[in-house]
Motif scaffolding. Structure first.
Motif, short mmCIF file in Angstrom:
data_model
loop_
_atom_site.label_atom_id
_atom_site.label_comp_id
_atom_site.label_asym_id
_atom_site.label_seq_id
_atom_site.Cartn_x
_atom_site.Cartn_y
_atom_site.Cartn_z
N ILE A 56 -11.19 50.99 133.63
CA ILE A 56 -12.18 50.20 132.79
C ILE A 56 -12.03 50.53 131.53
O ILE A 56 -11.72 51.73 131.24
N GLY A 57 -11.84 49.69 130.35
CA GLY A 57 -11.32 50.03 129.26
C GLY A 57 -10.66 49.24 128.39
O GLY A 57 -10.41 47.99 128.90
N ILE A 94 -17.84 61.25 133.01
CA ILE A 94 -17.01 60.22 131.90
C ILE A 94 -17.43 60.57 130.72
O ILE A 94 -18.93 60.75 130.65
N SER A 95 -16.59 61.14 129.65
CA SER A 95 -16.96 61.55 128.31
C SER A 95 -17.87 60.43 127.58
O SER A 95 -18.67 60.86 126.38
N GLY A 96 -17.36 59.32 127.86
CA GLY A 96 -17.87 58.07 126.78
C GLY A 96 -16.94 58.06 125.76
O GLY A 96 -17.63 57.23 124.52
N ALA A 97 -15.64 57.97 125.91
CA ALA A 97 -14.78 57.71 124.78
C ALA A 97 -14.80 56.18 124.50
O ALA A 97 -14.91 55.47 125.44
N ILE A 134 -24.22 60.29 134.48
CA ILE A 134 -24.03 61.58 135.15
C ILE A 134 -22.98 62.40 134.63
O ILE A 134 -21.84 62.17 134.71
N GLY A 164 -14.30 64.25 135.47
CA GLY A 164 -15.33 65.21 136.25
C GLY A 164 -15.02 65.01 137.63
O GLY A 164 -15.54 65.89 138.63
N VAL A 168 -7.96 58.77 132.55
CA VAL A 168 -7.59 59.88 132.83
C VAL A 168 -7.34 60.01 134.48
O VAL A 168 -6.54 60.47 135.09
N ALA A 202 -22.11 65.45 125.68
CA ALA A 202 -21.24 64.32 125.90
C ALA A 202 -21.45 62.85 125.12
O ALA A 202 -22.89 62.54 125.34
N THR A 221 -7.50 49.25 127.71
CA THR A 221 -6.30 48.81 128.29
C THR A 221 -6.48 48.52 129.74
O THR A 221 -5.48 48.53 130.62
N PRO A 280 -0.61 52.02 123.94
CA PRO A 280 -0.19 52.14 125.21
C PRO A 280 0.61 51.32 125.96
O PRO A 280 1.58 51.80 126.69
N GLY A 315 -25.95 67.33 134.57
CA GLY A 315 -25.58 68.22 135.91
C GLY A 315 -24.35 67.93 136.39
O GLY A 315 -23.68 66.98 136.05
N ASP A 316 -24.15 68.53 137.51
CA ASP A 316 -22.91 68.73 138.11
C ASP A 316 -23.04 67.44 139.15
O ASP A 316 -23.51 67.26 140.24
N LEU A 317 -21.80 66.51 138.86
CA LEU A 317 -21.99 65.38 139.71
C LEU A 317 -21.48 65.54 141.24
O LEU A 317 -22.06 64.88 142.05
N TRP A 347 -9.20 47.11 118.36
CA TRP A 347 -9.20 48.11 119.15
C TRP A 347 -10.15 47.71 120.45
O TRP A 347 -10.95 48.41 120.81
C1 LIG Z 1 -5.36 53.02 122.66
C2 LIG Z 1 -6.10 53.65 123.61
C3 LIG Z 1 -6.51 52.85 124.66
C4 LIG Z 1 -7.41 53.36 125.75
N1 LIG Z 1 -7.73 52.77 127.03
C5 LIG Z 1 -8.49 53.36 127.92
C6 LIG Z 1 -9.08 52.66 128.92
O1 LIG Z 1 -8.79 51.48 129.04
N2 LIG Z 1 -9.88 53.10 129.55
C7 LIG Z 1 -10.22 54.67 129.40
O2 LIG Z 1 -10.98 55.06 130.44
N3 LIG Z 1 -9.80 55.49 128.49
C8 LIG Z 1 -8.87 54.70 127.72
N4 LIG Z 1 -8.49 55.40 126.74
C9 LIG Z 1 -8.30 57.09 126.75
C10 LIG Z 1 -9.91 57.48 126.04
O3 LIG Z 1 -9.90 57.57 124.75
C11 LIG Z 1 -10.14 58.70 126.71
O4 LIG Z 1 -9.20 59.71 126.69
C12 LIG Z 1 -10.72 58.57 128.42
O5 LIG Z 1 -11.58 57.55 128.39
C13 LIG Z 1 -11.36 59.65 128.70
O6 LIG Z 1 -11.62 59.93 130.35
P1 LIG Z 1 -12.70 60.59 130.91
O7 LIG Z 1 -13.98 60.33 130.04
O8 LIG Z 1 -12.52 60.52 132.30
O9 LIG Z 1 -12.01 62.30 130.72
P2 LIG Z 1 -12.82 63.29 129.56
O10 LIG Z 1 -13.06 62.80 128.12
O11 LIG Z 1 -12.13 64.49 129.62
O12 LIG Z 1 -14.20 63.34 129.98
C14 LIG Z 1 -14.85 64.03 131.05
C15 LIG Z 1 -16.25 64.25 131.10
O13 LIG Z 1 -16.57 64.68 132.48
C16 LIG Z 1 -17.61 65.70 132.30
N5 LIG Z 1 -17.59 66.58 133.48
C17 LIG Z 1 -16.68 67.41 134.19
N6 LIG Z 1 -16.74 67.80 135.11
C18 LIG Z 1 -18.15 67.27 135.38
C19 LIG Z 1 -18.90 67.57 136.64
N7 LIG Z 1 -18.57 68.52 137.70
N8 LIG Z 1 -20.14 67.00 136.73
C20 LIG Z 1 -20.59 65.97 135.69
N9 LIG Z 1 -19.70 65.87 134.46
C21 LIG Z 1 -18.43 66.47 134.67
C22 LIG Z 1 -17.07 66.50 130.98
O14 LIG Z 1 -18.51 67.24 130.53
C23 LIG Z 1 -16.57 65.27 130.17
O15 LIG Z 1 -17.65 64.68 129.39
C24 LIG Z 1 -7.52 54.96 125.65
C25 LIG Z 1 -7.31 55.57 124.40
C26 LIG Z 1 -6.50 54.98 123.68
C27 LIG Z 1 -6.12 55.54 122.26
#
Ligand SMILES: Cc1cc2nc3c(=O)[nH]c(=O)nc-3n(C[C@H](O)[C@H](O)[C@H](O)COP(=O)(O)OP(=O)(O)OC[C@H]3O[C@@H](n4cnc5c(N)ncnc54)[C@H](O)[C@@H]3O)c2cc1C
Lengths: 324, 249
Positions: A251-252, A268-271, A287, A211, A238, A293, A254, B37, A305-307, A134
């Motif tokens: 970044i990540g 970024i949620s930190g998946a 942030i 975000g 996303v 998160a 894939t 993916p 806080g709000d970025l 993974w």
């Molecule tokens: C096999 C596989 C491979 C993957 N490969 C990748 C990869 O290479 N890279 C990758 O990034 N993901 C990858 N993913 C997807 C990953 O699991 C997550 O879905 C993705 O990383 C989430 O992106 P995110 O943090 O932008 O969105 P979200 O998980 O939706 O998080 C958004 C975050 O933003 C915060 N937020 C929202 N608004 C604001 C604001 N105004 N101010 C401050 N904070 C705010 C929220 O609290 C939340 O924590 C993969 C998934 C799978 C299954």
């Protein structure tokens, strides 16, 4: 013998190759073996004598190897293994290294464990390895039943260390190549249109996720990067799926694997699939408006806080300091 | 044009992982399954090739009977045929074993283009496509993010740090695809309905001897200690201080 199959870029060994030599030397110490290196490419002869900590360097220096020629390189590497009968073969777990070793494994009908991070030696023999699953989110311990044991080393798994000692012996490997080994080759290299510092070279990377909310919002991350200098902007899946950023910025698992001094994650949620791409960052600053998160469990510094308020305020402050 | 696309059924884990009690597998209780993916993009690419050049497309997986779900998902998007190499114990097949079963099956079928994902999401072995190419004695380009077909040739682009490596190979050929080559479509409702009726060719396969054997699965150490710098814009002076301390500014 442990054979390290190395890759070169712009007439130098790549960082991943230096890590590979270091790992090969560590292993050799535990298995009481010597290390030989194999260099394939145009002009590699000049690099051979400068390698330290290996007893021999095999070279296949060919005018036609300006860039990677997969089938020719694989034929040469397979020939080196057949001729030298190493116990272990180790190569960098880069795109090219994994491509090359899979071809070698197929040719010699040998198993291949890619992107290894740990080696378990018992009584002088390599018994098991740990490798990335993974994209590094999980680690798998595997036993390799075929011999020689063929492995690639996950980039950044260990730090490259220089070695002292005598210059190695240099031996030219000549392997007959036919047209067929050139049926897959690079026709052209189109330079990147992207300006500025690449994600993998930048000292500071600023990542944006869901975000951010829009492609336009990334403009402020660009502005922040410009103020910091030696910085680049990256994104989550996303953000790239929403076409806010090109996929090359992802970044990540894939996307890209980065290792800057500082990673600033905004919205970024930190998946885990994202975090495996930035886990080699020295420090991570997150942030996020949600104190719960998951990124806050995987970061060194957190701002809640709000970025959309914090980033502009940070930009204003940096500008003020620059002006002063 | 006859196009094959090979996919793997993997757990759709979301943002984190749970392991089974014996530490050998990802716990898939209450977890759905998906196509990796990179392979989702390979499916999309296969559909686009056929839309542009005509012909047929086939999706293949080696997996349990339940992997029909992933095959039907690909059919719902526009793939025209499907092959299931049925192996309940598919998780213990190593890349060489998987490649052997795929190569034996597809050899007599005469595909012009064989697409794989660059690496599967779960085991990330980076080699099934290359091993199939070797067994079929076909050229292979890995990790491509662009593919163009011109008569009996293919132009494939690989993204490297410096830019793009452009490869040109004669067909038939094998390509392993990376996410970013396209944006996969969602299946239409009509697609989903009609996919149910498309027959899936099924063949039971038995595992040849393997060279890689899993002994355990574990989570890596995460060794960061969080320091909260503050809330909202008031945290800016602290952020600046940290940036200085880290030598970033
Ligand atoms: C096999 C596989 C491979 C993957 N490969 C990748 C990869 O290479 N890279 C990758 O990034 N993901 C990858 N993913 C997807 C990953 O699991 C997550 O879905 C993705 O990383 C989430 O992106 P995110 O943090 O932008 O969105 P979200 O998980 O939706 O998080 C958004 C975050 O933003 C915060 N937020 C929202 N608004 C604001 C604001 N105004 N101010 C401050 N904070 C705010 C929220 O609290 C939340 O924590 C993969 C998934 C799978 C299954």
């Amino acid at each position: 013998m442990i054979l390290a199959i190395l890759e070169t870029a712009k007439n130098a060994l790549s960082e991943a190759s230096l890590e590979t030599v270091t790992a090969a030397r560590d292993l050799a110490q535990k298995t009481n073996d010597s290390v030989a290196a194999l260099l394939i490419g145009k002009g590699v002869r000049a690099l051979a004598a400068s390698l330290r900590g290996v007893s021999a360097v095999l070279i296949a220096d060919d005018e036609r190897f300006e860039s990677y020629v997969p089938e020719a390189f694989a034929k040469i590497a397979a020939a080196a293994i057949t001729q030298k009968s190493p116990k272990i073969v180790l190569a960098p777990g880069t795109e090219t290294g994994n491509d090359l070793m899979a071809r070698v494994g197929a040719r010699l009908n040998l198993g291949l464990a890619t992107n290894c991070t740990e080696f378990f030696v018992e009584n002088g023999a390599l018994k098991r390895v740990t490798r990335s699953n993974w994209g590094g989110s999980l680690l798998e311990e595997v036993e390799i039943l075929s011999s020689p044991i063929v492995l690639t080393l996950a980039p950044h798994a260990i730090a490259a260390q220089s070695a002292n000692g005598a210059a190695p012996s240099v031996e030219t490997l000549s392997v007959a190549l036919s047209e067929k080994e050139f049926r897959v080759r690079v026709r052209e290299l189109i330079p990147s249109e992207k300006k500025g510092i690449s994600l993998t070279d930048a000292k500071v990377v600023i990542g944006g996720g869901r975000g951010m909310g829009s492609a336009e919002a990334f403009q402020m991350l660009e502005e922040l990067a410009a103020l910091i200098g030696n910085a680049a902007v990256g994104a989550t899946r996303v953000a790239t799926n929403n076409n806010w950023r090109p996929h090359s910025d992802q970044i990540g698992q894939t996307g890209a694997q980065i290792a800057p001094d500082l990673y600033i994650a905004c919205g970024i949620s930190g998946a885990i699939q994202h975090m495996v791409g930035c886990k080699n960052s020295k420090k991570i600053l997150a942030i996020n408006k949600d104190a719960e998160a998951p990124i806050f469990q995987r970061a060194d510094y957190g701002v809640i806080g709000d970025l959309h308020q914090i980033v502009p305020a940070l930009i204003a402050e940096l500008k003020r300091l620059k002006g002063a | 044009m006859k196009v094959l696309v090979c996919v793997k059924r993997v757990p759709d884990t979301g943002g984190g992982f749970k392991l089974t009690a014996d530490g050998m597998r990802v716990d898939t209780t209450n977890v759905g399954f998906a196509i990796s993916p990179h392979e989702e993009c390979a499916v999309e690419e296969a559909i686009r090739i056929i839309e542009k050049h005509g012909g047929s497309s086939t999706v293949l997986t080696l997996g349990p009977p339940a992997a029909q779900e992933q095959l039907r998902e690909a059919i719902a998007k526009g793939i025209t045929g499907a092959i299931l190499l049925e192996a309940e114990d598919y998780e213990s097949w190593d890349p060489a074993a998987t490649a052997q079963a795929i190569a034996e099956t597809v050899k007599p079928l005469g595909f012009d283009i064989l697409l794989f994902g660059n690496e599967s999401a779960d085991t990330c072995n980076y080699q099934v496509g290359l091993r199939v190419a070797h067994l079929l004695d076909l050229p292979c380009v890995t990790g491509i993010k662009a593919l163009e077909i011109q008569d009996n040739r293919a132009i494939a682009k690989r993204e490297v740090k410096e830019g793009w490596e452009v490869y040109e190979v004669a067909l038939p050929a094998v390509f392993t695809v990376k996410e970013g080559i396209n944006t996969p479509r969602h299946p239409s409702l009509r697609g989903i309905m009609s996919a149910k009726k498309v027959p899936i060719e099924q063949k039971r396969v038995t595992k040849p001897s393997t060279q890689l054997v899993r002994k355990a699965l574990k989570k890596p150490q995460e060794g960061r200690q969080l320091e909260i710098l503050g809330q909202g814009p008031e945290a800016v002076p602290k952020i600046v201080e940290k940036l200085r301390e880290l030598g970033a500014i």
